[in-house]
Design an enzyme around this catalytic site. Structure first.
Site, PDB file in Angstrom:
ATOM      1  CB  SER A 364      27.574  32.694  45.694  1.00 30.80           C
ATOM      2  OG  SER A 364      27.278  33.865  44.989  1.00 30.80           O
ATOM      3  NE  ARG A 365      35.513  33.859  46.756  1.00 28.49           N
ATOM      4  CZ  ARG A 365      35.857  33.120  45.718  1.00 28.49           C
ATOM      5  NH1 ARG A 365      35.652  33.565  44.504  1.00 28.49           N
ATOM      6  NH2 ARG A 365      36.423  31.947  45.881  1.00 28.49           N
ATOM      7  CB  VAL A 366      29.155  39.219  44.381  1.00 26.20           C
ATOM      8  CG1 VAL A 366      30.580  39.658  44.552  1.00 26.20           C
ATOM      9  CG2 VAL A 366      28.986  38.386  43.125  1.00 26.20           C
TER      10      VAL A 366
END
Ligand code: ATP
Ligand code: MG
Length: 502
Positions: A364-366
């Site tokens: 999950s990048r953010v």
């Protein structure tokens, strides 16, 4: 009164002149060919892209191809009622769906019409299903978690409100289960949900709605359904209708969760109608604009800044892979559009590791920006530990005499994998998640039998709720794990474990 014949002629001429002014000849056209849910129409020179077209017998269509001498339209109704030469009228509107709170608790088709037998839907306005996504200046980065209630996700792959996180995996790996558990977990959290079913079996959707009702989740949910038995055009517009319903709430400042189940079938529906519209096929026979199909959809999910009401749409698109191939065309497209993916693995699923989340390929990048501090602090090394564990596990298959350090990593890894197992419809609060991971990370369970772990944790939670509720309250209120709470927690777990073993 005497009227001269030349005056009559001029009057008639005048009338004809005025008449031709009133009727726009290009407002009506006629059907040239029809079939497979597609019609080619002659004579609609001024028609807009995506404009709603009215065919006879109450059938509506949408203009998709604006060719030089004809218009290619997709039909939303029974195409066998339409014949060559039938009149087609412009409506001067693009396709719209009803929006608002009247849709909560309802199951609708792609046009927003009720299909649940509960009568008319109450609404005061409609919205066009295609819209340009909110611009960068109106957006804000994610800062509030969207709690799925699933331990493996909330700890390792946290999702923030306004994020787009892909759920990807082969068939029957628990993709829908994650989506449904997430909806169920939104109860009392002020998040409205939209579930868009695309190309699924009718019976699957009916069962799903029943499950949502059973868990009291329909009261804040709308289901948009375009099942496999429906025409490709209806499957194609379903996700746009769904996000349009969500957008209305987002603009009222509310948080919305939308699930697209699934976009692989959506791409297939689009490919079908594109080929029928004679658009040229590209890679894997998909038309050239298939990337835009999903990017313009997912771009509409975002978190708005305070000035724009502060609402959000969190999107969980689902993609079905073939034999775990995440490098195929549609999967890579959607992976690149979203802010991360939850990858589900058939081998894990079959080995009983459910949810079958592959912690190595999932990211999950953010979302970690929005994760609660207490969850973040206990989960920070989880992914690395599991990666080490999986690496050593592969080695350990070949040799029996392992050194103690390796053995410890393997034992602890097994414990972690066991802790991350979770049944369907049993979402856990962030406080429960924090405590379970905390207990594992403080090595309280490394010396227990693996099949005792669930029982041990369940018992621990009951014990803590009974005698140490103030600790749970403190974690809940502060969202952090202070060193004071940590010390007391360790004391409590120690006491519980002593009693448990004896
Ligand atoms: P499809 O490709 O058919 O859409 P899917 O990937 O959406 O499948 P699900 O329908 O969610 O998969 O789940 C497949 C089966 O696995 C279902 O019978 C479901 O009950 C079961 N299942 C899913 N998650 C879990 C879980 N966490 N624990 C136990 N069983 C589960
Ligand atoms: Mg499914």
């Amino acid at each position: 009164m005497n009227i001269k014949s030349n005056e009559i002629a001029s009057l008639i001429k005048q009338q004809i002149k005025n008449y031709s002014h009133k009727v726009e000849s290009n407002d009506v056209g006629s059907v040239v060919t029809v079939g497979d849910g597609i019609a080619s129409v002659y004579g609609l020179d001024q028609v807009m892209l995506s404009e709603l077209l009215e065919f006879p017998h109450g059938v509506f269509g949408m203009a998709m191809n604006l060719n030089e001498d004809s218009v290619g339209a997709i039909l939303f109704g029974n195409d066998s009622l339409i014949e060559e030469g039938d009149i087609v009228k412009r409506t001067h509107r693009v396709v719209e769906v009803p929006v608002g709170d009247g849709l909560l608790g309802r199951v609708v088709n792609s046009l927003g019409q009720p299909i649940d037998g509960l009568g008319e839907i109450k609404y005061d306005h409609t919205r066009p299903i295609e819209r340009i996504a909110p611009g960068v200046m109106t957006r804000k980065s994610v800062d509030t978690p969207l709690e799925t209630g699933i331990k493996a996700i909330d700890t390792m792959i946290p999702i923030g409100r306004g994020q787009r996180e892909l759920i990807i995996g082969d068939r029957q790996t628990g993709k829908t289960a994650i989506a449904i558990d997430t909806i169920i977990n939104q109860k009392g959290k002020n998040v409205l949900c939209v579930y868009v079913a695309i190309g699924q079996k009718n019976s699957t959707v009916v069962q799903l709605v029943e499950k949502l009702k059973e868990h009291d989740a329909m009261s804040y949910t709308t289901v948009v359904s375009a099942t496999a038995s429906e025409l490709a055009p209806l499957q194609y517009i379903a996700p746009y209708s769904g996000v349009t319903i969500a957008e209305e709430w987002m603009e009222q400042g509310k948080d919305v969760l939308i699930i697209y189940d699934d976009l692989s079938k959506h791409a297939v529906a689009y490919r079908t109608l594109s080929l029928l519209l004679k658009r040229s096929p590209g890679r894997e026979a998909y038309p050239g604009d298939v990337f835009y199909l999903h990017s313009r959809l997912l771009e509409r999910a975002c978190k708005l800044s305070k000035d724009y009401g502060g609402g959000s749409i969190t999107a969980l698109p689902i993609i079905e892979t073939q034999a775990g191939d995440i490098t195929a065309y549609i999967p890579t497209n959607v992976i690149s559009i979203t802010d991360g993916q939850i990858f589900l693995q058939t081998e894990l699923f079959n080995a009983g590791q459910r949810p079958a989340i592959d912690s190595g390929l999932s990211v999950s990048r953010v979302g970690s920006a929005a994760q609660f501090k207490c969850v973040k602090s206990v989960a920070k090394s989880l992914k690395i530990e599991l990666a080490n564990f999986h690496e050593l596990q592969a080695f350990a298959q070949f040799g029996s005499d392992l050194d103690d350090a390796t053995k410890r990593i393997l034992i602890h890894g097994n414990v972690l994998m066991e802790v991350l197992k979770q049944n369907q419809y049993q979402p856990k609060t962030f406080v429960e998640q924090t405590i379970e991971i905390f207990t594992a990370q403080n090595r309280f369970m490394d010396d227990l039998d693996i099949d005792k772990i669930k029982d041990f944790l369940d018992g621990l939670m009951i014990e803590l709720k009974k005698d140490y509720n103030y600790l749970l309250d403190e974690i809940y209120n502060t969202k952090t794990l202070s060193s004071d709470v940590e010390t007391k927690l360790i004391e409590a777990i120690k006491n519980y474990k002593e009693a448990y073993i004896n």
